[in-house]
Design a protein around this motif. Structure first.
Motif, PDB file in Angstrom:
ATOM      1  N   ALA A  73       0.809  -1.221   0.000  1.00  0.00           N
ATOM      2  CA  ALA A  73       0.000   0.000   0.000  1.00  0.00           C
ATOM      3  C   ALA A  73       0.843   1.273   0.000  1.00  0.00           C
ATOM      4  CB  ALA A  73      -0.924   0.015   1.216  1.00  0.00           C
ATOM      5  N   PHE A  74       2.144   1.173   0.311  1.00  0.00           N
ATOM      6  CA  PHE A  74       2.936   2.379   0.551  1.00  0.00           C
ATOM      7  C   PHE A  74       3.026   3.282  -0.677  1.00  0.00           C
ATOM      8  CE2 PHE A  74       7.023   4.648   0.526  1.00  0.00           C
ATOM      9  CZ  PHE A  74       6.853   5.427   1.656  1.00  0.00           C
ATOM     10  N   TRP A  75       3.524   2.739  -1.795  1.00  0.00           N
ATOM     11  CA  TRP A  75       3.715   3.601  -2.969  1.00  0.00           C
ATOM     12  C   TRP A  75       2.400   4.051  -3.590  1.00  0.00           C
ATOM     13  CZ3 TRP A  75       7.790   6.252  -3.329  1.00  0.00           C
ATOM     14  CH2 TRP A  75       9.006   5.755  -2.902  1.00  0.00           C
ATOM     15  N   PRO A  76       1.358   3.207  -3.644  1.00  0.00           N
ATOM     16  CA  PRO A  76       0.061   3.740  -4.068  1.00  0.00           C
ATOM     17  C   PRO A  76      -0.427   4.874  -3.172  1.00  0.00           C
ATOM     18  CG  PRO A  76       0.031   1.356  -4.195  1.00  0.00           C
ATOM     19  CD  PRO A  76       1.322   1.725  -3.553  1.00  0.00           C
ATOM     20  N   MET A  77      -0.155   4.764  -1.866  1.00  0.00           N
ATOM     21  CA  MET A  77      -0.531   5.839  -0.947  1.00  0.00           C
ATOM     22  C   MET A  77       0.229   7.124  -1.274  1.00  0.00           C
ATOM     23  SD  MET A  77      -0.147   5.847   3.217  1.00  0.00           S
ATOM     24  CE  MET A  77       1.649   5.633   3.119  1.00  0.00           C
ATOM     25  N   VAL A  78       1.511   7.002  -1.555  1.00  0.00           N
ATOM     26  CA  VAL A  78       2.323   8.179  -1.883  1.00  0.00           C
ATOM     27  C   VAL A  78       1.859   8.807  -3.191  1.00  0.00           C
ATOM     28  CG1 VAL A  78       4.655   8.951  -2.482  1.00  0.00           C
ATOM     29  CG2 VAL A  78       4.322   7.347  -0.588  1.00  0.00           C
ATOM     30  N   ARG A  79       1.648   7.974  -4.207  1.00  0.00           N
ATOM     31  CA  ARG A  79       1.203   8.506  -5.495  1.00  0.00           C
ATOM     32  C   ARG A  79      -0.195   9.107  -5.400  1.00  0.00           C
ATOM     33  NH1 ARG A  79       4.238   3.859  -7.391  1.00  0.00           N
ATOM     34  NH2 ARG A  79       2.407   2.527  -7.080  1.00  0.00           N
ATOM     35  N   GLY A  80      -1.082   8.454  -4.658  1.00  0.00           N
ATOM     36  CA  GLY A  80      -2.417   9.005  -4.475  1.00  0.00           C
ATOM     37  C   GLY A  80      -2.386  10.344  -3.763  1.00  0.00           C
ATOM     38  N   THR A  81      -1.509  10.470  -2.781  1.00  0.00           N
ATOM     39  CA  THR A  81      -1.359  11.748  -2.080  1.00  0.00           C
ATOM     40  C   THR A  81      -0.882  12.839  -3.027  1.00  0.00           C
ATOM     41  OG1 THR A  81      -0.850  10.581  -0.017  1.00  0.00           O
ATOM     42  CG2 THR A  81      -0.202  12.897  -0.158  1.00  0.00           C
ATOM     43  N   GLY A  82       0.040  12.486  -3.922  1.00  0.00           N
ATOM     44  CA  GLY A  82       0.519  13.462  -4.900  1.00  0.00           C
ATOM     45  C   GLY A  82      -0.577  13.899  -5.853  1.00  0.00           C
ATOM     46  N   PHE A 132      -7.265  -5.691 -10.773  1.00  0.00           N
ATOM     47  CA  PHE A 132      -8.003  -4.580 -10.178  1.00  0.00           C
ATOM     48  C   PHE A 132      -9.493  -4.840 -10.322  1.00  0.00           C
ATOM     49  CE2 PHE A 132      -3.982  -2.605 -10.085  1.00  0.00           C
ATOM     50  CZ  PHE A 132      -4.061  -1.536  -9.219  1.00  0.00           C
ATOM     51  N   GLY A 133     -10.211  -4.635  -9.244  1.00  0.00           N
ATOM     52  CA  GLY A 133     -11.630  -4.953  -9.204  1.00  0.00           C
ATOM     53  C   GLY A 133     -11.900  -6.262  -8.502  1.00  0.00           C
ATOM     54  N   THR A 134     -10.833  -6.957  -8.098  1.00  0.00           N
ATOM     55  CA  THR A 134     -10.988  -8.233  -7.392  1.00  0.00           C
ATOM     56  C   THR A 134     -10.534  -8.147  -5.942  1.00  0.00           C
ATOM     57  OG1 THR A 134      -8.776  -9.000  -8.082  1.00  0.00           O
ATOM     58  CG2 THR A 134     -10.632  -9.495  -9.545  1.00  0.00           C
ATOM     59  N   GLY A 135     -10.135  -6.937  -5.480  1.00  0.00           N
ATOM     60  CA  GLY A 135      -9.701  -6.780  -4.100  1.00  0.00           C
ATOM     61  C   GLY A 135      -8.237  -6.397  -3.959  1.00  0.00           C
ATOM     62  N   MET A 136      -7.755  -5.500  -4.822  1.00  0.00           N
ATOM     63  CA  MET A 136      -6.362  -5.039  -4.763  1.00  0.00           C
ATOM     64  C   MET A 136      -6.229  -3.949  -3.702  1.00  0.00           C
ATOM     65  SD  MET A 136      -4.315  -6.575  -6.959  1.00  0.00           S
ATOM     66  CE  MET A 136      -3.055  -5.399  -7.496  1.00  0.00           C
ATOM     67  N   ILE A 137      -5.187  -4.067  -2.877  1.00  0.00           N
ATOM     68  CA  ILE A 137      -4.950  -3.061  -1.838  1.00  0.00           C
ATOM     69  C   ILE A 137      -4.643  -1.706  -2.469  1.00  0.00           C
ATOM     70  CG2 ILE A 137      -3.318  -2.368  -0.031  1.00  0.00           C
ATOM     71  CD1 ILE A 137      -3.200  -5.234   0.866  1.00  0.00           C
ATOM     72  N   ALA A 138      -3.922  -1.706  -3.584  1.00  0.00           N
ATOM     73  CA  ALA A 138      -3.605  -0.442  -4.256  1.00  0.00           C
ATOM     74  C   ALA A 138      -4.871   0.269  -4.718  1.00  0.00           C
ATOM     75  CB  ALA A 138      -2.691  -0.702  -5.455  1.00  0.00           C
ATOM     76  N   GLY A 139      -5.915  -0.507  -5.050  1.00  0.00           N
ATOM     77  CA  GLY A 139      -7.171   0.091  -5.479  1.00  0.00           C
ATOM     78  C   GLY A 139      -7.930   0.771  -4.361  1.00  0.00           C
ATOM     79  N   VAL A 140      -7.539   0.511  -3.120  1.00  0.00           N
ATOM     80  CA  VAL A 140      -8.131   1.194  -1.964  1.00  0.00           C
ATOM     81  C   VAL A 140      -7.217   2.312  -1.475  1.00  0.00           C
ATOM     82  CG1 VAL A 140      -8.893   0.907   0.435  1.00  0.00           C
ATOM     83  CG2 VAL A 140      -9.426  -0.850  -1.266  1.00  0.00           C
ATOM     84  N   ALA A 141      -5.910   2.027  -1.404  1.00  0.00           N
ATOM     85  CA  ALA A 141      -4.962   2.989  -0.829  1.00  0.00           C
ATOM     86  C   ALA A 141      -4.851   4.262  -1.664  1.00  0.00           C
ATOM     87  CB  ALA A 141      -3.588   2.327  -0.683  1.00  0.00           C
ATOM     88  N   ALA A 142      -4.729   4.121  -2.987  1.00  0.00           N
ATOM     89  CA  ALA A 142      -4.504   5.293  -3.837  1.00  0.00           C
ATOM     90  C   ALA A 142      -5.693   6.254  -3.845  1.00  0.00           C
ATOM     91  CB  ALA A 142      -4.164   4.853  -5.265  1.00  0.00           C
ATOM     92  N   PRO A 143      -6.929   5.807  -4.114  1.00  0.00           N
ATOM     93  CA  PRO A 143      -8.036   6.765  -4.125  1.00  0.00           C
ATOM     94  C   PRO A 143      -8.327   7.374  -2.764  1.00  0.00           C
ATOM     95  CG  PRO A 143      -8.859   4.529  -4.419  1.00  0.00           C
ATOM     96  CD  PRO A 143      -7.378   4.462  -4.539  1.00  0.00           C
TER      97      PRO A 143
END
Length: 513
Positions: free
Chosen positions: A252-261, A295-306
């Motif tokens: 989740a870390f890098w999706p979180m960083v990119r989503g924050t940006g 994506f659409g099947t339960g990816m953590i990045a799909g929750v963290a980034a948005p």
């Protein structure tokens, strides 16, 4: 500069920790969190109801309360989207795409834990941006004219049309359907009705909340109306299940960083709502992922980034609202109205003329986000236990709250019929394996794309070169062209040998034998 900012921030904490200010900030966060959880309700409804209360309040606690409702509802909305597939706030519609599958897989607590971490991180970054980069972002915001806004909206549309699972052609079709829904109503320039079918209630266009609740809430209920058991049989109900593992945190870390940006960038631009932010963050993660088909099947990045993009934008949104007087969405427009009711004119002079409001608000963001964590950590078990409620009890109650929430926005029964109509449409499309998420993106961006396109052409007297002559606009146009070329190349490369009708028949006969 840093020392002055820290001194002003210390002054802001002194304002925020005053007894009455802290009490109203806590009240706003609590109400926002509770309202956000309820399906069909959202920050817009809560602030609209409590706005008259600010008439008799001091400006500082009034603004702190409204701001607390705003960012408190962001986390509350994620709870409903993840656990029940019901986005009470439109930006959380994209969280449903992967958050709800995580719940069905027994990882609802993990998704909520990831959301909490991302919200606090993104909010903290957004607050730091407000403190140290507010003057710079204000200067950049002035450089975005109609051509630049159109170009970035075009990029958002192209990204959104390819974010759906399955055929890219289906994603494009759903985006075009959303664009058609977005142009229903009164033309801003000519004042004529378009696609209103002679219905007076459609003069103001379709309601965003009604479309979001219909496509993501009612449609799911219709598809699962005969399911009388709990949402999932292996639901984890322990509080400690909200703690993600180390591997999940790394994921989740890098999706979180990119989503924050992404949220910070869009928050600095006036006139861009939060829904486009979450969709762009999700589309970005899907594009750079090595396994986009998951994506659409339960990816953590799909929750963290948005979720990270939503919370960072929520904080940074106050920069154009308070420094330029340009709200990013309807909620910020209400907060802007609350300032004006108090006789305070937003603008570049707000920081110097009313430092108690500006710096007290910034300090209250951190205090409010800590309060959110304290409130939700012990209550995670309560939210997860909602999974044990059978559908025959849960969704009729959810439908009731949806109807109440939609009706409360404009006191119109017609909007409830809108919810039902889009619920039926969404159920049919989902049954046919179409992704409904691009519809919402097309609906949100369509009017903005059209308005800024026409405005740019009016200013340039019909010269289309204006979109490539301005550096910022040209950059986004080039990125859009590269994205379109990449999708086309990917589809061409992955094309398989087409079977003739005879070959298909022979294969079917072989299977039957």
């Amino acid at each position: 500069m840093v020392s002055n900012a820290l001194h002003d921030l210390w002054f802001g904490f002194g304002v925020a920790f005053q007894g009455s200010n802290l009490m109203w900030s806590f009240f706003g966060v609590l109400v926002g969190n509770l309202i956000g959880v309820l399906p069909g309700m959202g920050a817009l409804s809560a602030i609209s109801i409590l706005l008259p209360l600010t008439y008799v309040m001091h400006p500082v606690p009034a603004i702190l309360m409204l701001a607390g409702i705003f960012y408190g509802s962001q986390y509350g909305g994620a709870i409903g989207a993840i656990l029940l597939n019901l986005p009470s706030h439109p930006p959380h519609a994209v969280t449903c795409i992967d958050g709800y599958p995580m719940t069905k897989a027994g990882k609802g607590g993990t998704a909520l834990g990831i959301t909490m971490i991302c919200s606090f991180f993104a909010a903290s970054v957004g607050i730091l941006v407000m403190i140290f980069a507010s003057p710079l972002l204000t200067t950049i915001a002035f450089k975005f004219g109609p051509a630049e806004i159109f170009s970035i909206m075009l990029l958002g549309l192209l990204a959104g049309s390819t974010m759906s699972r399955g055929s890219p052609l289906k994603g494009v079709a759903m985006t075009l359907f959303g664009l058609l829904c977005g142009v229903v109503g009164t033309d801003v320039n000519t004042g004529t009705f378009r696609f209103a079918l002679g219905i007076p209630e459609l003069s103001d266009g379709l309601e965003l909340v009604a479309i979001a609740m219909g496509l993501f809430g009612v449609a799911d209920f219709i598809l699962n109306v005969n399911r009388m058991t709990a949402v999932t049989s292996n639901a984890k109900l322990r509080i400690r299940d909200m703690r993600p593992s180390l591997a999940e945190l790394k994921e989740a870390f890098w999706p979180m960083v990119r989503g924050t940006g992404v949220g910070t960038l869009f928050g600095a631009m006036p006139g861009t709502g939060p829904t486009i932010t979450t969709f762009v963050a999700y589309a970005l993660e899907r594009k750079i992922s090595k396994t986009p088909e998951k994506f659409g099947t339960g990816m953590i990045a799909g929750v963290a980034a948005p979720e990270a993009s939503s919370h960072s934008k929520t904080q940074v949104d106050f920069i154009p609202t308070m420094s330029l007087g340009i709200p990013g969405d309807a909620v910020m427009a209400l907060i802007l109205g609350a300032l004006m009711i108090q006789g305070i004119a937003p603008g570049p002079q707000l920081i110097s003329d009313h430092p108690d409001i500006f710096w007290g608000l910034i300090a209250s963001f951190w205090i409010g986000n800590v309060i959110l964590m304290i409130l939700n950590v012990p209550m995670i078990g309560v939210w997860v236990k909602l999974l044990q409620v059978p559908y025959r009890y849960l969704f009729p109650s959810a439908m009731f709250f949806i109807a109440v929430g939609v009706f409360s926005t404009q006191s119109s029964l017609f909007q409830i019929w809108e919810v039902l109509a889009f619920g039926l449409i969404g159920a049919l499309l989902m049954y046919l394996e179409f992704s409904v998420a691009p519809i919402l993106l097309g609906f949100v961006l369509g009017p903005m794309v059209e308005e800024n396109f026409r405005r740019a052409l009016l200013l340039s007297r019909g010269d289309l070169a204006v979109f490539v002559e301005r550096p910022i606009s040209c950059t986004f146009v080039v990125i859009s062209a590269m994205l379109l070329a990449g999708v086309t190349w990917s589809a061409w490369r992955n094309r398989g040998p087409k079977k003739t009708a005879i070959q298909v028949l022979e294969s079917e006969l072989a299977v039957n034998e």
